[in-house]
Design a protein around this motif. Structure first.
Motif, PDB file in Angstrom:
ATOM      1  N   GLY A   1       0.783  -1.180  -0.074  1.00 15.23           N
ATOM      2  CA  GLY A   1       0.064  -0.056  -0.005  1.00 15.23           C
ATOM      3  C   GLY A   1       1.079   1.277   0.008  1.00 15.23           C
ATOM      4  O   GLY A   1       1.878   1.198   0.576  1.00 15.23           O
ATOM      5  N   MET A   2       0.410   2.330  -0.594  1.00 16.18           N
ATOM      6  CA  MET A   2       1.302   3.474  -0.649  1.00 16.18           C
ATOM      7  C   MET A   2       0.849   4.655   0.527  1.00 16.18           C
ATOM      8  O   MET A   2       1.564   5.463   0.455  1.00 16.18           O
ATOM      9  CB  MET A   2       0.904   4.363  -2.109  1.00 16.18           C
ATOM     10  CG  MET A   2       1.479   3.536  -3.330  1.00 16.18           C
ATOM     11  SD  MET A   2       3.040   3.919  -3.556  1.00 16.18           S
ATOM     12  CE  MET A   2       3.535   5.583  -3.863  1.00 16.18           C
TER      13      MET A   2
ATOM     14  N   SER B   1       4.249   4.605 -12.256  1.00 23.86           N
ATOM     15  CA  SER B   1       3.279   5.160 -12.235  1.00 23.86           C
ATOM     16  C   SER B   1       1.900   4.168 -11.730  1.00 23.86           C
ATOM     17  O   SER B   1       2.447   2.819 -11.992  1.00 23.86           O
ATOM     18  CB  SER B   1       2.428   5.747 -13.638  1.00 23.86           C
ATOM     19  OG  SER B   1       3.462   6.777 -13.966  1.00 23.86           O
ATOM     20  N   ALA B   2       1.164   4.600 -11.085  1.00 24.86           N
ATOM     21  CA  ALA B   2      -0.219   3.583 -10.913  1.00 24.86           C
ATOM     22  C   ALA B   2      -1.255   4.117 -11.356  1.00 24.86           C
ATOM     23  O   ALA B   2      -1.355   5.434 -11.575  1.00 24.86           O
ATOM     24  CB  ALA B   2      -0.446   3.418  -9.118  1.00 24.86           C
ATOM     25  N   TRP B   3      -2.209   3.259 -11.980  1.00 24.82           N
ATOM     26  CA  TRP B   3      -3.289   3.355 -12.799  1.00 24.82           C
ATOM     27  C   TRP B   3      -4.623   3.152 -12.174  1.00 24.82           C
ATOM     28  O   TRP B   3      -4.583   2.356 -11.423  1.00 24.82           O
ATOM     29  CB  TRP B   3      -3.212   3.043 -14.284  1.00 24.82           C
ATOM     30  CG  TRP B   3      -2.007   3.480 -15.002  1.00 24.82           C
ATOM     31  CD1 TRP B   3      -0.691   2.791 -14.962  1.00 24.82           C
ATOM     32  CD2 TRP B   3      -1.960   4.419 -16.032  1.00 24.82           C
ATOM     33  NE1 TRP B   3       0.118   3.470 -15.602  1.00 24.82           N
ATOM     34  CE2 TRP B   3      -0.797   4.469 -16.197  1.00 24.82           C
ATOM     35  CE3 TRP B   3      -2.669   5.213 -16.378  1.00 24.82           C
ATOM     36  CZ2 TRP B   3      -0.219   5.389 -17.339  1.00 24.82           C
ATOM     37  CZ3 TRP B   3      -2.471   6.226 -17.440  1.00 24.82           C
ATOM     38  CH2 TRP B   3      -1.117   6.109 -17.931  1.00 24.82           C
TER      39      TRP B   3
ATOM     40  N   ARG C   1      -3.932   8.563 -13.691  1.00 21.08           N
ATOM     41  CA  ARG C   1      -2.584   8.236 -13.525  1.00 21.08           C
ATOM     42  C   ARG C   1      -1.982   8.772 -12.118  1.00 21.08           C
ATOM     43  O   ARG C   1      -2.176  10.095 -12.008  1.00 21.08           O
ATOM     44  CB  ARG C   1      -1.611   8.349 -14.618  1.00 21.08           C
ATOM     45  CG  ARG C   1      -0.314   7.834 -14.425  1.00 21.08           C
ATOM     46  CD  ARG C   1       0.978   8.241 -15.491  1.00 21.08           C
ATOM     47  NE  ARG C   1       0.985   9.551 -15.569  1.00 21.08           N
ATOM     48  CZ  ARG C   1       0.841  10.623 -16.240  1.00 21.08           C
ATOM     49  NH1 ARG C   1       0.113  10.402 -17.593  1.00 21.08           N
ATOM     50  NH2 ARG C   1       1.348  11.947 -16.020  1.00 21.08           N
ATOM     51  N   LEU C   2      -1.406   8.335 -11.351  1.00 19.63           N
ATOM     52  CA  LEU C   2      -0.750   8.675 -10.160  1.00 19.63           C
ATOM     53  C   LEU C   2       0.976   8.243 -10.221  1.00 19.63           C
ATOM     54  O   LEU C   2       1.165   7.227 -10.444  1.00 19.63           O
ATOM     55  CB  LEU C   2      -1.135   8.117  -8.930  1.00 19.63           C
ATOM     56  CG  LEU C   2      -2.663   8.436  -8.417  1.00 19.63           C
ATOM     57  CD1 LEU C   2      -3.115   7.771  -7.125  1.00 19.63           C
ATOM     58  CD2 LEU C   2      -2.789   9.940  -8.072  1.00 19.63           C
TER      59      LEU C   2
ATOM     60  N   GLY D   1     -11.152   6.633  -6.845  1.00 26.08           N
ATOM     61  CA  GLY D   1     -11.002   4.983  -6.798  1.00 26.08           C
ATOM     62  C   GLY D   1      -9.704   4.547  -6.597  1.00 26.08           C
ATOM     63  O   GLY D   1      -8.807   5.190  -6.186  1.00 26.08           O
ATOM     64  N   TYR D   2      -9.833   3.441  -6.837  1.00 26.97           N
ATOM     65  CA  TYR D   2      -8.419   2.505  -6.584  1.00 26.97           C
ATOM     66  C   TYR D   2      -7.487   2.648  -7.745  1.00 26.97           C
ATOM     67  O   TYR D   2      -7.554   2.444  -8.821  1.00 26.97           O
ATOM     68  CB  TYR D   2      -8.668   1.103  -6.241  1.00 26.97           C
ATOM     69  CG  TYR D   2      -9.729   0.879  -5.140  1.00 26.97           C
ATOM     70  CD1 TYR D   2      -8.959   0.861  -3.817  1.00 26.97           C
ATOM     71  CD2 TYR D   2     -10.888   1.014  -5.018  1.00 26.97           C
ATOM     72  CE1 TYR D   2      -9.910   0.713  -2.377  1.00 26.97           C
ATOM     73  CE2 TYR D   2     -11.727   0.810  -3.842  1.00 26.97           C
ATOM     74  CZ  TYR D   2     -10.911   0.541  -2.547  1.00 26.97           C
ATOM     75  OH  TYR D   2     -11.846   0.452  -1.522  1.00 26.97           O
ATOM     76  N   TYR D   3      -6.177   2.562  -7.206  1.00 28.70           N
ATOM     77  CA  TYR D   3      -4.903   2.848  -8.301  1.00 28.70           C
ATOM     78  C   TYR D   3      -4.031   1.813  -7.998  1.00 28.70           C
ATOM     79  O   TYR D   3      -3.912   1.153  -6.944  1.00 28.70           O
ATOM     80  CB  TYR D   3      -4.209   3.928  -8.488  1.00 28.70           C
ATOM     81  CG  TYR D   3      -5.045   5.558  -8.959  1.00 28.70           C
ATOM     82  CD1 TYR D   3      -4.804   5.823 -10.181  1.00 28.70           C
ATOM     83  CD2 TYR D   3      -6.056   5.763  -8.168  1.00 28.70           C
ATOM     84  CE1 TYR D   3      -5.484   6.940 -10.577  1.00 28.70           C
ATOM     85  CE2 TYR D   3      -6.711   6.897  -8.802  1.00 28.70           C
ATOM     86  CZ  TYR D   3      -6.586   7.506  -9.988  1.00 28.70           C
ATOM     87  OH  TYR D   3      -7.269   8.461 -10.467  1.00 28.70           O
ATOM     88  N   ARG D   4      -3.500   1.079  -9.210  1.00 28.99           N
ATOM     89  CA  ARG D   4      -2.698   0.133  -9.238  1.00 28.99           C
ATOM     90  C   ARG D   4      -1.457   0.254 -10.026  1.00 28.99           C
ATOM     91  O   ARG D   4      -1.627   0.541 -11.119  1.00 28.99           O
ATOM     92  CB  ARG D   4      -3.421  -1.330  -9.431  1.00 28.99           C
ATOM     93  CG  ARG D   4      -2.418  -2.360  -9.443  1.00 28.99           C
ATOM     94  CD  ARG D   4      -3.017  -3.789  -9.690  1.00 28.99           C
ATOM     95  NE  ARG D   4      -1.966  -4.916  -9.646  1.00 28.99           N
ATOM     96  CZ  ARG D   4      -2.320  -6.154  -9.390  1.00 28.99           C
ATOM     97  NH1 ARG D   4      -3.415  -6.468  -8.959  1.00 28.99           N
ATOM     98  NH2 ARG D   4      -1.170  -6.777  -9.472  1.00 28.99           N
TER      99      ARG D   4
END
Length: 379
Positions: A231-232, A282-284, A296-297, A362-365
């Protein structure tokens, strides 16, 4: 037909006995007087190809033999410097008269140079007595006796007049040593009388370089699995209306060389299906298949190598040097029975703060892959 067959078998057996008899007579040792000896045992191996038992003295290595019974070579025995201190070998420090069969386990300690780890191992040793004549049971008694037995035996009135010994490090003991550079020592004193003077000293120094190339690994001590879900630890700032944060992933690098590699090559790679943003990682958005900025994060990856923070670039190898002085961590790697020291190199994942309004809720991965390259040369 049956009689002929029996006759043939008898002839063959008689021939075998005629051939074997001279070999038994040839085993009688020459006159030998005790002489002190020092040996340096230097060996290297990989744990995928163990060397087997390391034989320091082959069975019946003659320590002393003479037909002069006054020399008392038939009751030679070996003692250690200490009964409890393993540094030069621990075993009985005084001989004994009572006779028993079997071998002696001499307790040693092996120390790994790089980490200072100490592991207890045993050497195995025994004595065998040589006979004065061949009229009883041959040149040697078959019984193996502990090395501290000082009793004098005889057969048909003839006393034993010689002593042979065996000394080895068995493979099972060597298996206790993990990759690294190990040293150990052993000293044995030879005496002919219980409590009498030392007539010879045998000393050994051991230097073992062990590799374990099949066990090279990247280990995450906080996680049991090889591909952990991290987890970030992002936090929302309601005043600035931004989101950001980061987390530290505990990571250890095991080089299979006892942390003695000249360097370690580490590559961190964004392995996601979509190309990362300008920060390299990046996490999307999990539920969106788009590739826009709002889905994108972006984050950075920094590696901590003995306090030096190294910014990692996507797909670019960084060579970590100074491994011989780097911070180590003792871990039990999956599938291994002995703990090992690995190079402690935590990863810091950091996402700079961005306005929350610019990102979809929402959720990013994201998918991150860490690769380790170890030099092929033996340390």
């Amino acid at each position: 037909m049956k009689r002929a067959l029996r006759g043939l078998m008898w002839v063959m057996l008689s021939t075998a006995l005629v051939v074997m008899a001279p070999r038994a007579f040839a085993q009688r040792p020459p006159e030998t007087h005790p002489v002190s000896e020092h040996r340096d045992i230097v060996l290297s191996w990989d744990r995928s190809a163990m060397p087997g038992d390391v034989e320091l003295w082959a069975p019946r290595t003659v320590l002393g033999f003479s037909t002069d019974p006054s020399l008392k070579y038939g009751q030679l025995h070996l003692t250690c410097v200490s009964e409890t201190d393993r540094r030069l070998g621990a075993c009985a420090t005084r001989g004994r008269e009572n006779i028993s069969d079997g071998a002696t386990a001499i307790k040693l300690v092996a120390t790994e140079r790089r980490s200072g780890m100490a592991v207890g191992i045993n050497a195995t040793a025994w004595l065998q007595r040589a006979m004065a004549t061949r009229g009883c049971i041959g040149d040697w008694r078959s019984a193996r006796i502990p090395i501290d037995v000082a009793a004098l035996e005889s057969c048909l009135g003839d006393p034993d007049v010689g002593t042979g010994a065996a000394l080895l490090l068995e493979q099972g003991q060597l298996n206790l040593l993990t990759a690294g550079q190990w040293t150990s020592a052993l000293q044995l004193n030879l005496q002919s009388e219980i409590g009498g003077p030392v007539i010879a000293t045998y000393s050994f120094s051991f230097d073992f370089t062990i590799t374990d190339r099949n066990a090279v690994a990247i280990y995450f001590p906080q996680f049991d699995e090889i591909a952990p879900h991290v987890g970030m630890n992002l936090r929302y700032d309601p005043i600035a209306r931004t989101v950001g944060g980061g987390t530290t992933v505990d990571m250890c690098l095991y080089d299979g060389l006892g942390s003695n590699a000249a360097y370690l090559g580490v590559t961190v790679r964004d392995s996601g299906a979509r190309a990362p943003g300008p920060l390299g990682f990046s996490a999307w958005h999990r539920d969106s298949g788009g590739s826009g900025d709002s889905e994108r994060l972006d984050y950075t990856v920094t590696l901590d190598h003995s306090g030096a923070l190294i910014p990692m670039r996507n797909g670019i190898e960084e060579q970590l040097t100074g491994i011989d002085s780097a911070k180590l961590k003792l871990v039990l790697l999956p599938g291994m029975s002995q703990p090992v020291f690995c190079v402690h190199t935590p990863l810091r994942l950091e996402m700079p703060r961005v306005p929350i309004a610019e990102k979809q809720p929402g959720y990013y991965r994201g998918d991150l892959k860490v690769e380790l390259r170890v030099p092929t040369g033996v340390p």
